[in-house]
Design an enzyme around this catalytic site. Sequence first.
Site, PDB file in Angstrom:
ATOM      1  N   TYR A 115      33.142  32.296  40.585  1.00 22.36           N
ATOM      2  CA  TYR A 115      34.369  33.099  40.589  1.00 22.36           C
ATOM      3  C   TYR A 115      35.382  32.520  39.592  1.00 22.36           C
ATOM      4  CZ  TYR A 115      38.693  35.264  42.257  1.00 22.36           C
ATOM      5  OH  TYR A 115      39.886  35.942  42.334  1.00 22.36           O
ATOM      6  N   LYS A 175      37.100  34.279  36.241  1.00 18.32           N
ATOM      7  CA  LYS A 175      38.543  34.476  36.097  1.00 18.32           C
ATOM      8  C   LYS A 175      39.093  33.748  34.870  1.00 18.32           C
ATOM      9  CE  LYS A 175      39.333  37.461  39.206  1.00 18.32           C
ATOM     10  NZ  LYS A 175      39.920  38.760  38.834  1.00 18.32           N
TER      11      LYS A 175
END
Length: 181
Positions: A166, A170
């Site tokens: 994740y 990002k």
Amino acid sequence: PDQVGRRAIVTGANTGLGFAVARVLAGAGADVVLAVRDLDKGVAASLRIRQEFDEAMVRVVHLDLASLDSVAEFAAAQLARGPVDLLVNNAGVMLVPRRELTENGFERHMGVNHLGHFALTGRLLPALEGSPAARVVSVTSLAARRARRLDHGLGLEGEYTPMGAYSQSKLAVGLFAVELD
């Protein structure tokens, strides 16, 4: 500010931050496209917006960022509608528990959160350039700070942790936003 006459596309607009952005834009008079993977949830979101704002101009359109074919189909339909004033790249996945892949073979966090939006933005550039004051908003996360650098394997090599994947995605979103600017 007044958004009358402006067209906005918000990905992941059926819940969370995407819904809040779509709601505010529609309330300010923008013509808002709710770009969602789940059409039933998108329709429910559009009804909630219309209940609050009688004159809201909202349309629900299918977009699955895990499929580059879906991205291409969505973008082609939007290009046919003319200029886009605001693109909010918001949709995403978080903490996928195992190394799942997108339809095109990318690690799911990277594929949905970054690569899908990268492809969407690229395909919509002619419509964005057709607007006198277009904006692209790419939603990232403080989790990007956990990724000190972007891994070359885009999440397919080395140790896999959901938060690590994740964070990588990002970081990629943030780097793309800076480069696009």
